[in-house]
Design a protein around this motif. Structure first.
Motif, PDB file in Angstrom:
ATOM      1  N   LEU A   1      41.598  29.158  44.309  1.00 15.28           N
ATOM      2  CA  LEU A   1      41.634  28.694  42.922  1.00 15.28           C
ATOM      3  C   LEU A   1      42.978  29.046  42.281  1.00 15.28           C
TER       4      LEU A   1
ATOM      5  N   PRO B   1      35.573  28.023  48.706  1.00 14.30           N
ATOM      6  CA  PRO B   1      36.456  28.330  47.575  1.00 14.30           C
ATOM      7  C   PRO B   1      36.457  29.813  47.227  1.00 14.30           C
ATOM      8  N   GLY B   2      37.524  30.251  46.593  1.00 12.22           N
ATOM      9  CA  GLY B   2      37.562  31.640  46.146  1.00 12.22           C
ATOM     10  C   GLY B   2      38.917  32.018  45.604  1.00 12.22           C
ATOM     11  N   THR B   3      39.021  33.285  45.238  1.00 12.38           N
ATOM     12  CA  THR B   3      40.265  33.811  44.680  1.00 12.38           C
ATOM     13  C   THR B   3      41.100  34.465  45.785  1.00 12.38           C
TER      14      THR B   3
ATOM     15  N   LYS C   1      44.141  34.365  35.018  1.00 10.45           N
ATOM     16  CA  LYS C   1      44.045  35.665  35.691  1.00 10.45           C
ATOM     17  C   LYS C   1      45.422  36.099  36.185  1.00 10.45           C
TER      18      LYS C   1
ATOM     19  N   PHE D   1      43.371  24.681  44.667  1.00  8.76           N
ATOM     20  CA  PHE D   1      42.817  23.685  43.739  1.00  8.76           C
ATOM     21  C   PHE D   1      42.793  24.255  42.331  1.00  8.76           C
TER      22      PHE D   1
ATOM     23  N   GLY E   1      40.893  23.181  38.259  1.00 13.65           N
ATOM     24  CA  GLY E   1      39.875  22.327  37.655  1.00 13.65           C
ATOM     25  C   GLY E   1      38.536  22.558  38.321  1.00 13.65           C
ATOM     26  N   LEU E   2      37.661  21.575  38.174  1.00 13.52           N
ATOM     27  CA  LEU E   2      36.300  21.741  38.695  1.00 13.52           C
ATOM     28  C   LEU E   2      36.258  21.676  40.215  1.00 13.52           C
ATOM     29  N   LEU E   3      35.484  22.580  40.788  1.00 15.90           N
ATOM     30  CA  LEU E   3      35.331  22.628  42.242  1.00 15.90           C
ATOM     31  C   LEU E   3      34.720  21.320  42.757  1.00 15.90           C
TER      32      LEU E   3
ATOM     33  N   MET F   1      24.605  24.711  38.976  1.00 18.61           N
ATOM     34  CA  MET F   1      25.483  24.012  38.029  1.00 18.61           C
ATOM     35  C   MET F   1      26.342  22.987  38.765  1.00 18.61           C
ATOM     36  N   ASN F   2      26.844  23.378  39.937  1.00 16.63           N
ATOM     37  CA  ASN F   2      27.636  22.425  40.735  1.00 16.63           C
ATOM     38  C   ASN F   2      26.778  21.242  41.165  1.00 16.63           C
TER      39      ASN F   2
ATOM     40  N   TYR G   1      24.387  35.168  40.277  1.00 17.02           N
ATOM     41  CA  TYR G   1      25.629  34.457  39.955  1.00 17.02           C
ATOM     42  C   TYR G   1      25.817  33.246  40.868  1.00 17.02           C
TER      43      TYR G   1
ATOM     44  N   ARG H   1      29.522  29.457  50.514  1.00 18.46           N
ATOM     45  CA  ARG H   1      29.674  30.706  49.770  1.00 18.46           C
ATOM     46  C   ARG H   1      28.992  31.823  50.540  1.00 18.46           C
TER      47      ARG H   1
ATOM     48  N   MET I   1      25.843  29.240  39.885  1.00 15.26           N
ATOM     49  CA  MET I   1      26.993  28.401  40.199  1.00 15.26           C
ATOM     50  C   MET I   1      26.580  27.209  41.078  1.00 15.26           C
TER      51      MET I   1
HETATM   52  O1  PNS Z   1      36.214  34.395  44.776  1.00 10.72           O
HETATM   53  P1  PNS Z   1      35.503  34.053  43.501  1.00 10.72           P
HETATM   54  O2  PNS Z   1      36.307  34.564  42.332  1.00 10.72           O
HETATM   55  O3  PNS Z   1      34.084  34.526  43.485  1.00 10.72           O
HETATM   56  O4  PNS Z   1      35.473  32.442  43.403  1.00 10.72           O
HETATM   57  C1  PNS Z   1      34.942  31.800  42.277  1.00 10.72           C
HETATM   58  C2  PNS Z   1      35.177  30.273  42.342  1.00 10.72           C
HETATM   59  C3  PNS Z   1      36.640  29.967  42.574  1.00 10.72           C
HETATM   60  C4  PNS Z   1      34.348  29.708  43.474  1.00 10.72           C
HETATM   61  C5  PNS Z   1      34.679  29.653  41.001  1.00 10.72           C
HETATM   62  O5  PNS Z   1      35.242  30.357  39.937  1.00 10.72           O
HETATM   63  C6  PNS Z   1      35.029  28.182  40.864  1.00 10.72           C
HETATM   64  O6  PNS Z   1      34.491  27.349  41.561  1.00 10.72           O
HETATM   65  N1  PNS Z   1      35.939  27.849  39.925  1.00 10.72           N
HETATM   66  C7  PNS Z   1      36.401  26.505  39.705  1.00 10.72           C
HETATM   67  C8  PNS Z   1      35.984  25.984  38.328  1.00 10.72           C
HETATM   68  C9  PNS Z   1      34.588  25.427  38.355  1.00 10.72           C
HETATM   69  O7  PNS Z   1      34.267  24.506  39.076  1.00 10.72           O
HETATM   70  N2  PNS Z   1      33.721  26.010  37.500  1.00 10.72           N
HETATM   71  C10 PNS Z   1      32.321  25.655  37.419  1.00 10.72           C
HETATM   72  C11 PNS Z   1      31.516  26.473  38.411  1.00 10.72           C
HETATM   73  S1  PNS Z   1      29.802  26.173  38.217  1.00 10.72           S
END
Ligand code: PNS
Length: 173
Positions: free
Chosen positions: A38, A9-11, A43, A71, A73-75, A106-107, A99, A89, A103
């Motif tokens: 995402l 996942p990413g931007t 943004k 996508f 919402g939540l990853l 938390m996931n 960071y 990642r 993440m």
């Molecule tokens: O390229 P990035 O900006 O570092 O990607 C960040 C990304 C998209 C992986 C993260 O923001 C994400 O997973 N967003 C989806 C929302 C989500 O699940 N948030 C809880 C993350 S613990």
């Protein structure tokens, strides 16, 4: 036979050679790799979602087990919906670690079936980020070697369209 599906996942605003390096590495490890952009309405990206999808598709067309998707919402919800068991990642330097760890944990708390797998891009890309690429391109610097050639071309064309600040339209009357 196991069919391991992973989400990267990413931007991707824009796709860099660091991202592409990780996509190649991931495609060799996983049976299927979904590069998931995402969709974030908060943004304002430099490249539209459609532009980013197009660039990613073009640059990964030679990788048959890689798919590009979006996508919101939540990853973890998206990963479950795609039957993925891993999230890929990239970790470039120690500064990414805090960071990324937060993440990943938390996931895991949200869905313990999904493992986060960290991979390191080639050293040459360890200082590379989309944010720096955007900044360099917007300030007229060269991003050769930092992004795929077609992304460099798109950056050049996009940034050319931005008028220099303070320039007023010529009054021909
Ligand atoms: O390229 P990035 O900006 O570092 O990607 C960040 C990304 C998209 C992986 C993260 O923001 C994400 O997973 N967003 C989806 C929302 C989500 O699940 N948030 C809880 C993350 S613990």
């Amino acid at each position: 036979m196991k069919n391991v599906i992973a989400i990267y996942p990413g931007t991707f605003d824009p796709l860099t050679n660091g991202h592409l390096d990780l996509i190649h590495r991931g495609s060799r490890i996983f049976d299927q790799l979904i590069v998931a952009i995402l969709r974030n309405s908060e943004k304002t990206p430099l490249f539209s979602l459609e532009e980013r999808i197009g660039m990613l598709k073009e640059c990964t067309a030679d990788l048959p087990n890689v798919r590009v998707d979006t996508f919101e919402g939540l990853l973890v919800d998206y990963a479950a919906q795609q039957k993925a068991s891993a999230v890929l990642r990239g970790i470039r330097a120690v500064s990414d670690y805090e960071y990324e760890l937060q993440m990943a944990l938390m996931n895991r708390k949200l869905d313990s079936r999904i493992e986060t797998i960290f991979m390191m891009p080639a050293e040459a890309y360890s200082y590379l980020s989309s944010r720096l690429v955007r900044e360099i391109a917007q300030l007229g610097g060269s991003v050769t070697g930092l992004v795929p050639e077609m992304v460099e071309d798109r950056l050049r064309r996009k940034i050319k369209r931005v008028e220099p600040p303070g320039r007023l339209p010529v009054n021909r009357s």
